[in-house]
Design an enzyme around this catalytic site. Structure first.
Site, short mmCIF file in Angstrom:
data_model
loop_
_atom_site.label_atom_id
_atom_site.label_comp_id
_atom_site.label_asym_id
_atom_site.label_seq_id
_atom_site.Cartn_x
_atom_site.Cartn_y
_atom_site.Cartn_z
CE1 TYR B 122 37.75 44.40 44.92
CE2 TYR B 122 36.39 44.11 46.86
CZ TYR B 122 37.38 43.65 46.02
OH TYR B 122 37.99 42.46 46.27
CD GLU B 210 39.04 41.20 43.24
OE1 GLU B 210 39.78 40.69 42.39
OE2 GLU B 210 39.48 41.76 44.27
#
Lengths: 303, 402
Positions: B122, B210
């Protein structure tokens, strides 16, 4: 005493020849603010509202010995205007207060401006996207911003808020119980700003004129929670609080760029809970702020 | 302002962040052609909507609401499968955890080549309010809900604060890569990728980038497999290209119109419309309506210096909402004079033909003049002394509350 801005502070306006700047500079003068000059690059040498216009903040502070500046410069140039002011105050006086009213400044411009100011001791930034700061006097006073001056009166209540009109509401509530204000500060609703709640609380705590504090928060971020924790440990004066946005849906920006509940964080419930845990007396409706303040003053033996 | 994955990936690619080959499609035919062009055994067929949770979403028929397919992101192993998935997705409704029950119609697809994944990470860049700086966040736990990782195993989330005076420095990129367990070629690939991504974050005025997941391939390449990018709207003036990236079908029509007239409007589910000056006071007005037993229909901030025309637009926007059974106007006049607001309210009600109860609370500059103007009119306008009084009155007038 008051905090940061004395009644007779010498004040500049950046962007004084613009429509907004000139209008609000005239209102500041009407209130009694000691306006000593303005800055608009390229318009130095002119006179506006009976005060001189300078090309740069360096020139303006050299000539007027100003204590503070109010910025009404449009968003694309406002970040740089803050840095120019910080540099000039630091270079010439070693101190100064910068109030930035402008709404809509790019966040990364503010990241740079706030970092620049933070590296310069004794330079304070209030805002942006805020109503400003006002220290009411016996007659007149120092109004650095866009708030309606006539609703204020000199007194002993310090007010700090993220919101503009909700600050006016808080002022009206203090007046409804015959209390005036020491200083009222709108810290603004942007995600990245200068002075925060804790610095305001600390200054009010140390200010002999201030005897009680009203703190108005809104959804988004964790500034209210941090301020509550600080107040619990450090504040001896009674605090009354309200948080706007209990009914705001998550993920939606409510007017202010910073007023958004993201990832389930920054809700009004959390902030009210933090206020209560710190012994801050909460109003569930801003129209009750006056009564809650009155009770707090009585409890503290101040009424 | 949010953009689609396919737009984000084009930006990432041009900024030097590795992404897989992919094609943006709006028809089944284009999707089939994309499959041929990509020349990949496996492709991903991805619904393009602004909300997250697409993979675990459900596709429904827009009218009948019958379920068509589980999952808004599908892996296709043949051209036939691409055909099936593209048909199932395009023009239909995708409901995810983030869209709410009403879901979003999918008009855009992204068909992307596959790759051999050895690990999912991530990665996010955002402006952190508390640090007042850009924050880089990374985790070895990619491809899953990051809020959950943060809650259950916070030690698996690594953060780097970028000092605006220095920018993102070499040791920071290295340290972050090492803390993700990367080494050798993968670490070098991560280092370069992150530097490019940070440059893009700053130069494009992003609010957030993101990447979930960021993947390491079996060949030790680092690739952005997904992209969720939003821009800071305040910086729109210096990014003329944003206009082309904006997908108006993803935004509430009425919220766009409000913005164009300088109003800030958010629609809610209640039945009491409100018109207020100032964001904080507008939120407080909603809160107080709820406190006295009503439900606000909207957030509406007319700003500090609204004129008669803006007040009229504000009224027309509120009245478009057929749920609205009553209106509360709450103005604390600072710059704005109450007499001007009073005239604006009367002008708007006359020209729009108001047939729901209206309560007006005025305070501040020229309040007496404003009240006199309202009471002199023969319109059915109720005045209120303060916010609580106004909220109680409007709730009573629509027959709600205690």
């Amino acid at each position: 005493m008051a905090i940061w801005i004395e009644e007779d502070a010498k004040v500049l306006v950046q962007g004084i020849t613009g429509k907004q700047g000139m209008f609000h500079a005239s209102k500041m003068q009407e209130y009694g603010t000691n306006l000593v000059g303005g800055v608009t690059p390229g318009k130095g040498g002119q006179e506006v509202l009976g005060v001189p216009v300078f090309n740069s903040m360096i020139d303006a502070i050299k000539e007027t010995d100003a204590d503070a500046t109010v910025i009404y410069v449009p968003p694309p140039f406002a970040g740089e205007a803050i840095i120019e002011a910080a540099n000039a105050f630091q270079t010439i006086k070693g101190k100064g207060v910068i109030v930035c009213i402008t709404e809509g400044i790019p966040t990364l411009d503010m990241v740079n401006a706030v970092a620049y100011v933070a590296n310069r001791k004794n330079i304070r930034l209030i805002g942006p996207n805020c109503p400003g700061i006002i220290t009411p006097g016996e007659t007149g006073g120092a109004k650095l911003g866009i708030m309606p001056g006539h609703i204020h009166a000199k007194g002993r209540i310090g007010i700090v808020s993220k919101s503009g009109t909700l600050t006016y509401e808080a002022v009206a509530q203090t007046m409804s119980i015959d209390e005036g204000q020491s200083t009222c500060i709108g810290i603004g609703g942007d995600p990245v700003n200068g002075t925060g709640f804790i610095e305001c609380l600390e200054a009010f705590e140390n200010d002999p004129q201030t005897e009680a504090i009203v703190m108005i928060g809104e959804i988004g971020g964790t500034a209210e929670e941090e301020a509550s924790a600080w107040a619990k440990e450090n504040c001896t004066k009674p605090i009354v609080g309200f948080v706007a946005g209990a009914t705001a849906p998550p993920g939606k920006r409510m007017g202010h760029a910073g007023a958004i509940i993201s990832g389930g964080k920054g809700t009004a419930d959390e902030k009210f809970a933090a206020f209560k845990a710190a012994g801050i007396a909460c109003a569930k409706d801003p129209s009750e702020l006056g009564q809650v303040l009155l009770e707090s003053l009585k409890k503290a033996g101040l009424r | 302002m949010n953009i689609h994955e396919y737009q984000g990936k084009a930006l990432l690619k041009s900024s030097g962040v590795p992404v897989l080959e992919g094609v943006h499609c709006t028809t089944v035919e284009e999707a089939l052609a994309a499959y041929d062009t990509l020349n990949s055994k496996v492709v991903a067929v991805k619904s393009q909507i602004h909300a997250g949770g697409r993979g675990k979403g459900i596709i429904y028929h827009p009218e009948t609401k019958d379920e068509i397919m589980q999952g808004g992101v599908k892996i296709a192993f043949s051209k036939d499968e691409v055909n099936t998935y593209a048909k199932n997705i395009l023009g239909n409704l995708l409901v995810t955890i983030q869209t709410g029950e009403e879901g979003k119609i999918v008009n855009n697809l992204y068909v992307e080549a596959g790759c051999d994944i050895s690990h999912e990470y991530y990665l996010a860049l955002l402006v952190d309010r508390e640090q007042k700086s850009v924050l880089v966040m990374a985790s070895t736990e990619g491809g899953v809900d990051i809020e959950e990782v943060a809650h259950n195993t916070p030690e698996k989330i690594h953060k780097i604060v970028v000092d605006p005076n220095c920018g993102l420095l070499g040791f920071q990129k290295r340290d972050l890569g090492v803390s993700l367990g990367l080494s050798g070629k993968a670490l070098k690939s991560f280092y370069n990728m992150l530097g490019n991504m940070y440059e893009m974050f700053v130069s494009k005025d992003c609010a957030m980038i993101e990447i979930n997941p960021l993947v390491k391939t079996k060949q030790d390449d680092i690739i952005a497999l997904d992209s969720k990018i939003s821009f800071d709207e305040n910086a729109e003036f210096r990014h003329k290209d944003w206009n082309d990236l904006r997908d108006l079908s993803e935004e509430e029509d009425v919220e766009i119109r409000a913005k164009e007239t300088g109003l800030s409007y958010v629609k809610l589910d209640g039945n009491i419309g409100c018109l207020v000056n100032g964001a904080g006071l507008a939120m407080a007005t909603m809160d107080v309506i709820k406190l006295y037993g009503g439900e606000p229909a909207n957030f509406l901030d007319v700003g500090g210096g609204a004129d008669e025309e803006q007040v009229k637009t504000a009224f027309s926007i509120i009245l478009e909402d057929t749920n609205v059974k009553g209106i509360l106007v709450n103005i604390f006049g600072g710059i704005m004079r109450c007499d001007i607001i009073a005239r604006g309210v009367i002008g708007a009600t006359q020209s729009l033909g108001l047939d729901v109860p209206l309560v007006v609370r005025l305070a501040g500059t020229n309040v007496e003049d404003g009240k006199a103007i309202l009471s002199a009119s023969d319109l059915n306008i109720h005045t209120a002394e303060d916010l609580a009084d106004g909220a109680k009155k409007i709730v009573a007038l629509i027959g709600g509350g205690e």
